[in-house]
Design a protein around this motif. Structure first.
Motif, PDB file in Angstrom:
ATOM      1  N   LEU A   4       0.283  -1.064   0.485  1.00 41.18           N
ATOM      2  CA  LEU A   4      -0.081   0.468  -0.226  1.00 41.18           C
ATOM      3  C   LEU A   4       1.003   1.362   0.219  1.00 41.18           C
ATOM      4  N   THR A   5       2.345   1.257   0.271  1.00 38.27           N
ATOM      5  CA  THR A   5       3.238   2.442   0.370  1.00 38.27           C
ATOM      6  C   THR A   5       3.888   2.371  -0.741  1.00 38.27           C
ATOM      7  N   ARG A   6       3.669   1.476  -1.903  1.00 41.28           N
ATOM      8  CA  ARG A   6       3.725   1.581  -3.254  1.00 41.28           C
ATOM      9  C   ARG A   6       2.099   2.617  -4.428  1.00 41.28           C
ATOM     10  N   ARG A   7       1.655   2.644  -3.881  1.00 41.38           N
ATOM     11  CA  ARG A   7       0.130   2.929  -4.874  1.00 41.38           C
ATOM     12  C   ARG A   7      -1.048   2.265  -4.506  1.00 41.38           C
ATOM     13  N   GLU A   8      -2.226   3.059  -4.412  1.00 42.29           N
ATOM     14  CA  GLU A   8      -3.395   2.459  -4.108  1.00 42.29           C
ATOM     15  C   GLU A   8      -3.881   1.247  -4.076  1.00 42.29           C
TER      16      GLU A   8
ATOM     17  N   ASP B  68      -8.815  -6.038  -5.635  1.00 47.25           N
ATOM     18  CA  ASP B  68      -7.443  -5.792  -6.189  1.00 47.25           C
ATOM     19  C   ASP B  68      -6.266  -6.159  -5.134  1.00 47.25           C
ATOM     20  N   LEU B  69      -6.475  -5.452  -3.988  1.00 44.30           N
ATOM     21  CA  LEU B  69      -5.594  -5.444  -2.492  1.00 44.30           C
ATOM     22  C   LEU B  69      -5.725  -6.992  -2.553  1.00 44.30           C
ATOM     23  N   ILE B  70      -6.966  -8.066  -2.508  1.00 40.35           N
ATOM     24  CA  ILE B  70      -7.286  -9.425  -1.859  1.00 40.35           C
ATOM     25  C   ILE B  70      -6.289 -10.275  -2.534  1.00 40.35           C
ATOM     26  N   GLU B  71      -7.072  -9.976  -4.432  1.00 35.03           N
ATOM     27  CA  GLU B  71      -5.784 -10.513  -5.058  1.00 35.03           C
ATOM     28  C   GLU B  71      -4.557 -10.649  -4.818  1.00 35.03           C
TER      29      GLU B  71
ATOM     30  N   LEU C 135      -7.952  -9.712   6.722  1.00 37.40           N
ATOM     31  CA  LEU C 135      -6.468  -8.453   7.327  1.00 37.40           C
ATOM     32  C   LEU C 135      -7.260  -6.980   6.396  1.00 37.40           C
ATOM     33  N   VAL C 136      -8.157  -7.421   4.957  1.00 36.14           N
ATOM     34  CA  VAL C 136      -8.062  -6.636   4.457  1.00 36.14           C
ATOM     35  C   VAL C 136      -9.747  -5.415   4.342  1.00 36.14           C
ATOM     36  N   ASP C 137     -10.341  -6.104   4.985  1.00 41.58           N
ATOM     37  CA  ASP C 137     -11.287  -5.462   5.966  1.00 41.58           C
ATOM     38  C   ASP C 137     -10.971  -4.226   6.903  1.00 41.58           C
ATOM     39  N   GLU C 138      -9.870  -5.129   8.145  1.00 35.43           N
ATOM     40  CA  GLU C 138      -9.910  -4.427   9.237  1.00 35.43           C
ATOM     41  C   GLU C 138      -8.319  -3.132   8.509  1.00 35.43           C
ATOM     42  N   LEU C 139      -8.085  -3.423   6.984  1.00 36.02           N
ATOM     43  CA  LEU C 139      -7.135  -1.839   6.664  1.00 36.02           C
ATOM     44  C   LEU C 139      -7.706  -0.769   5.925  1.00 36.02           C
ATOM     45  N   ALA C 140      -9.101  -1.725   5.503  1.00 36.33           N
ATOM     46  CA  ALA C 140     -10.123  -0.840   5.077  1.00 36.33           C
ATOM     47  C   ALA C 140     -11.465   0.127   6.394  1.00 36.33           C
ATOM     48  N   ARG C 141     -11.254  -0.187   7.101  1.00 39.20           N
ATOM     49  CA  ARG C 141     -11.601   0.131   8.513  1.00 39.20           C
ATOM     50  C   ARG C 141     -10.931   1.303   8.931  1.00 39.20           C
TER      51      ARG C 141
ATOM     52  N   ASN D 155      -7.986   2.854   7.040  1.00 36.16           N
ATOM     53  CA  ASN D 155      -8.790   3.601   6.156  1.00 36.16           C
ATOM     54  C   ASN D 155      -7.172   3.769   5.401  1.00 36.16           C
ATOM     55  N   TYR D 156      -6.904   2.534   6.288  1.00 34.65           N
ATOM     56  CA  TYR D 156      -5.110   2.081   4.995  1.00 34.65           C
ATOM     57  C   TYR D 156      -5.872   2.079   3.901  1.00 34.65           C
ATOM     58  N   GLN D 157      -6.215   1.351   3.627  1.00 31.63           N
ATOM     59  CA  GLN D 157      -6.769   1.213   2.215  1.00 31.63           C
ATOM     60  C   GLN D 157      -8.429   1.780   1.697  1.00 31.63           C
ATOM     61  N   SER D 158      -8.804   2.006   0.706  1.00 32.65           N
ATOM     62  CA  SER D 158      -9.734   2.909   0.584  1.00 32.65           C
ATOM     63  C   SER D 158      -9.970   2.913  -1.138  1.00 32.65           C
ATOM     64  N   ASP D 159     -11.075   2.414  -1.583  1.00 35.05           N
ATOM     65  CA  ASP D 159     -12.372   2.507  -2.265  1.00 35.05           C
ATOM     66  C   ASP D 159     -12.523   4.040  -2.941  1.00 35.05           C
ATOM     67  N   GLN D 160     -12.469   4.042  -1.830  1.00 35.59           N
ATOM     68  CA  GLN D 160     -13.287   6.064  -2.311  1.00 35.59           C
ATOM     69  C   GLN D 160     -11.774   6.847  -3.366  1.00 35.59           C
ATOM     70  N   ARG D 161     -11.014   6.469  -2.238  1.00 32.52           N
ATOM     71  CA  ARG D 161      -9.577   7.491  -2.896  1.00 32.52           C
ATOM     72  C   ARG D 161      -9.508   6.477  -4.337  1.00 32.52           C
ATOM     73  N   VAL D 162      -9.535   5.528  -4.538  1.00 30.07           N
ATOM     74  CA  VAL D 162      -8.919   4.569  -5.907  1.00 30.07           C
ATOM     75  C   VAL D 162      -9.729   5.184  -7.320  1.00 30.07           C
ATOM     76  N   ALA D 163     -11.128   5.864  -6.553  1.00 30.78           N
ATOM     77  CA  ALA D 163     -12.148   6.078  -7.601  1.00 30.78           C
ATOM     78  C   ALA D 163     -12.081   7.306  -7.571  1.00 30.78           C
ATOM     79  N   GLU D 164     -11.756   8.177  -6.644  1.00 34.03           N
ATOM     80  CA  GLU D 164     -11.551   9.669  -7.031  1.00 34.03           C
ATOM     81  C   GLU D 164     -10.409   9.712  -7.689  1.00 34.03           C
ATOM     82  N   ILE D 165      -8.886   9.143  -7.814  1.00 37.99           N
ATOM     83  CA  ILE D 165      -7.556   9.068  -8.569  1.00 37.99           C
ATOM     84  C   ILE D 165      -8.263   8.671  -9.854  1.00 37.99           C
TER      85      ILE D 165
END
Length: 200
Positions: A66-70, A75-78, A93-99, A101-111
């Protein structure tokens, strides 16, 4: 006159075997076809990836990714599942990261929205791109509504075909197909191809 101290011919094959192909400047490489050897394929091999990760090691790898890109959640799960021991652990783990806000579909969508607009893509193509990442387009519904797609379509039309309003049906049809392919709605397309240069 030949010098008896030196052999008349060098045995390049023997030299190559002696140095185990370790020298990139081995003389035989200039005169013979490439020889199948593990040493010749090191650069082609991918970097070693972690395998069978669990617990803190899996978490650390997730943060490194996640430090390399959003990444979208899907995609993170796979990505993590390729190197994890247990897929269920990845999902948790991915559910926890999303809660957190380390992972965010919102940010990916905006990008993605910003990137696709820069590339001259309309709302339909943007929604398809989001769908391919398993991202809900409703995350950027407001941004989609606030975008002036009529203006976007017109600017793209001018860039591709110029500001002139075409009268020839075939040329108009060509412009319509182009803008439809780019993902614009038919209403925005008609306004774009019929808009005169001095209209605002």
């Amino acid at each position: 006159m030949s010098n008896p101290k030196f052999p008349k011919m060098l045995d390049y094959a023997a030299i190559k075997q002696q140095f185990d192909d370790s020298s990139p400047e081995s003389p035989s490489e200039s005169f013979s076809a490439p020889i199948e050897s593990n040493a010749l394929h090191f650069e082609d091999d991918p970097q070693p990836k972690p395998k069978g990760l669990t617990g803190s090691r899996l978490r650390s790898y997730a943060f490194a990714v996640l430090t390399r890109r959003e990444y979208s959640k899907a995609d993170l799960i796979e990505k993590l599942a390729l190197y994890a021991m247990d897929r269920d652990e990845v999902l948790k783990l991915v559910d926890e990261l999303a809660r957190e806000n380390y992972q965010s579909d919102q940010r990916v969508a905006e990008i993605m929205l910003s990137s696709q607009k820069r590339k001259g893509k309309g709302p339909n193509r943007i929604k398809l791109a989001l769908k391919s990442k398993k991202i809900d387009a409703s995350l950027i519904q407001e941004e989609l509504k606030e975008t002036d797609w009529n203006e976007q379509a017109y600017q793209l039309k001018v860039k591709k075909y110029g500001a002139k309003v075409e009268k020839e049906p075939k040329l108009k049809a060509k412009q319509i197909r182009f803008l439809m392919y780019r993902g614009f709605e038919i209403d925005a397309i008609i306004k774009a191809i019929t808009r005169k240069e001095d209209e605002f």
